[in-house]
Design an enzyme around this catalytic site. Structure first.
Site, PDB file in Angstrom:
ATOM      1  N   CYS A  32       0.838  -1.210   0.000  1.00  0.00           N
ATOM      2  CA  CYS A  32       0.000   0.000   0.000  1.00  0.00           C
ATOM      3  C   CYS A  32       0.870   1.257   0.000  1.00  0.00           C
ATOM      4  CB  CYS A  32      -0.912  -0.056   1.233  1.00  0.00           C
ATOM      5  SG  CYS A  32      -1.766   1.467   1.603  1.00  0.00           S
ATOM      6  N   CYS A  35      -0.012   3.901   2.586  1.00  0.00           N
ATOM      7  CA  CYS A  35       0.387   3.425   3.923  1.00  0.00           C
ATOM      8  C   CYS A  35       1.857   3.761   4.175  1.00  0.00           C
ATOM      9  CB  CYS A  35       0.200   1.913   4.046  1.00  0.00           C
ATOM     10  SG  CYS A  35      -1.505   1.351   3.860  1.00  0.00           S
TER      11      CYS A  35
END
Length: 108
Positions: A32, A35
């Site tokens: 991600c 993230c």
């Protein structure tokens, strides 16, 4: 990892739900991008406010039970837990000033 800690399905209750301090849990995954973008911001917040809030990371790929229990469908999602209850949910890679504002009631 620096100021943030990792938790797992097995340790979530002790690390988060039984923690006397407010706990910000970052639900994330290796793949991600957003993230990874928010990770250094969370490190800074964890270091700057260690006396008031605990910042814990949970890898959603490796810990599906906890992610499912709290209905995490998109990442990054950050839940703030106080006394074992979710009191705030933040979704997306927020810039540090916005994150700090959102957390002000816990770190202010």
């Amino acid at each position: 990892m620096g100021a943030t800690k990792s938790t797992t399905d097995a340790t979530f209750e002790a690390d988060v739900l039984q923690n006397p301090k407010p706990v910000l849990v970052d639900f994330w995954a290796e793949w991600c991008g957003p993230c990874r973008a928010v990770a250094p911001i969370l490190e800074e917040i964890a270091a700057e406010h260690a006396d008031k809030i605990e910042v814990v990371k949970l890898n959603t790929d490796e810990n599906p039970a906890t992610s499912a229990k709290y209905g995490i469908t998109g990442i990054p999602t950050m839940n703030v837990y106080v006394n074992g209850e979710v009191v705030k949910t933040l979704v997306g890679a927020l810039p540090k000033p916005k994150l700090v504002r959102e957390l002000d009631q816990f770190i202010g």
